[in-house]
Design a protein around this motif. Structure first.
Motif, short mmCIF file in Angstrom:
data_model
loop_
_atom_site.label_atom_id
_atom_site.label_comp_id
_atom_site.label_asym_id
_atom_site.label_seq_id
_atom_site.Cartn_x
_atom_site.Cartn_y
_atom_site.Cartn_z
N HIS A 89 0.78 -1.12 -0.16
CA HIS A 89 -0.10 0.06 0.18
C HIS A 89 0.82 1.00 0.06
CE1 HIS A 89 -3.70 -1.95 0.22
NE2 HIS A 89 -3.42 -2.61 1.08
N LEU A 96 2.22 -7.39 1.38
CA LEU A 96 0.99 -8.64 1.50
C LEU A 96 0.74 -9.51 0.50
CD1 LEU A 96 -1.57 -5.69 2.83
CD2 LEU A 96 -0.04 -7.10 4.09
N TYR A 111 -8.47 -8.46 -1.83
CA TYR A 111 -8.18 -9.48 -0.85
C TYR A 111 -6.95 -9.73 -0.24
CZ TYR A 111 -8.84 -13.50 1.91
OH TYR A 111 -8.94 -14.42 3.11
N THR A 112 -6.45 -9.50 0.99
CA THR A 112 -5.09 -9.91 1.47
C THR A 112 -5.27 -10.89 2.28
OG1 THR A 112 -5.49 -8.14 3.03
CG2 THR A 112 -4.45 -7.26 0.97
N GLN A 114 -4.86 -13.41 5.11
CA GLN A 114 -4.88 -13.24 6.69
C GLN A 114 -4.07 -13.79 7.48
OE1 GLN A 114 -9.59 -13.55 6.24
NE2 GLN A 114 -8.97 -12.10 7.89
N HIS A 115 -3.67 -15.17 6.74
CA HIS A 115 -3.04 -16.27 7.85
C HIS A 115 -1.76 -16.61 6.91
CE1 HIS A 115 -6.37 -16.60 10.62
NE2 HIS A 115 -7.08 -16.79 9.81
N SER A 125 3.57 -9.53 5.36
CA SER A 125 2.82 -9.38 6.74
C SER A 125 1.26 -9.77 6.57
CB SER A 125 2.68 -7.86 7.01
OG SER A 125 3.74 -7.14 7.29
N GLY A 127 -2.56 -9.78 6.27
CA GLY A 127 -3.55 -8.83 5.85
C GLY A 127 -5.00 -9.02 6.44
N ASN A 128 -5.96 -8.23 5.75
CA ASN A 128 -7.26 -8.23 6.53
C ASN A 128 -8.33 -8.89 5.68
OD1 ASN A 128 -6.08 -6.57 8.54
ND2 ASN A 128 -6.06 -4.98 6.96
N GLY A 129 -8.28 -9.69 4.60
CA GLY A 129 -9.17 -10.61 4.24
C GLY A 129 -9.90 -9.62 3.12
N ASP A 147 -5.26 -19.20 4.62
CA ASP A 147 -6.59 -19.07 5.23
C ASP A 147 -7.22 -19.96 5.48
OD1 ASP A 147 -5.78 -16.34 5.28
OD2 ASP A 147 -6.84 -15.74 3.30
N HIS A 153 -12.05 -19.56 9.16
CA HIS A 153 -12.17 -18.78 8.02
C HIS A 153 -13.06 -19.28 7.12
CE1 HIS A 153 -10.93 -16.96 4.10
NE2 HIS A 153 -10.34 -16.19 5.03
#
Length: 251
Positions: A89, A96, A111-112, A114-115, A125, A127-129, A147, A153
């Motif tokens: 970003h 990500l 979509y990023t 998450q796991h 790193s 992400g936040n889904g 994920d 999830h």
């Protein structure tokens, strides 16, 4: 239930070569559109290959002009397309693992993942889904590889109303039996369709299993690739019933 035509693009990435992969994605998209596909799912980090050592230098922002041809073709073909790449970003040094969704209406969703798998945190790193997508009236939930190894999830996707759980992955030969059983279990336990797009060749030092697949709600495996290589794993819903077939892609 409305008709639905979806496909997993089992894809062999060119390691670290964004331009070459973009060209190959465009050809995959054109091939899928000729077969009437309206939703096309590529594997994890499909635009670069799964190459953690290269991810920081290859990372793009969500609005990168590099992928504009993919955005434009998705609209031209009327086919929502999900591709994978390392994402950064603006103003952040975090990298990500992302899935970019180029919708048929010209919109874009990010979509990023998450796991993270053990070791991925050295480069990436968490992400936040991302939000549920809408494919016509069909709610679609995305996941990226690790994920789906968290049962919570898939459960959250089902509770949000997803009719399709679309997972972009890198699954090795050694992990395939275990991981595919998890995905089949989600189709069975949550009564939602599950589409899995895996790499069709080696990536990042991993011997990828290919064998991308689709499971109908209830857990029946409708179609899967027999092994590795470039192909489309296609699932079609007609009058509430699912059928599938494979199409090799030579590009």
């Amino acid at each position: 239930m409305t008709d639905l035509d979806i496909a997993a693009a089992q894809y062999c990435s060119v390691a670290g070569d964004l331009n070459a992969n973009i060209e190959r994605h465009l050809r995959f998209m054109q091939r899928a559109a000729k077969l009437g596909i309206k939703f096309l799912l590529f594997p994890e980090l499909s635009l670069t290959g799964y190459e953690p050592s290269l991810a920081r230098e290859l990372a793009q922002t969500p609005d990168t002009a590099l992928v504009q041809p993919l955005r434009e073709l998705a609209v031209q073909l009327g086919m929502t397309t999900v591709v994978g790449l390392p994402l950064r970003h603006f103003g952040s040094d975090k990298v990500l693992i992302a899935a970019l969704v180029f919708a048929a209406d010209g919109s874009q969703v990010t979509y990023t993942k998450q796991h993270l798998h053990p070791g991925e945190e050295l480069v990436f790193s968490a992400g936040n889904g991302g939000p549920l997508l809408k494919l016509g009236t069909e709610p679609v939930a995305l996941s990226v590889c690790a994920d789906f190894t968290h049962a919570s999830h898939a459960q959250a996707a089902a509770q949000a109303g997803a009719g399709l759980y679309a997972s972009s992955v890198l699954i090795s030969d050694n992990g395939y039996v275990h991981d595919s059983a998890l995905l089949q279990g989600y189709a069975r336990d949550h009564a939602m369709a599950v589409l899995m797009a895996n790499h069709g060749g080696p990536s990042g030092g991993w011997a990828c299993a290919g064998r991308s697949a689709f499971w109908a709600p209830g857990g029946e495996r409708v179609v899967s690739a027999q092994g590795t290589g470039d192909c489309l794993v296609i699932a079609r819903r007609r009058e509430g019933s699912w059928q599938g077939h494979l199409v090799e892609v030579n590009i």
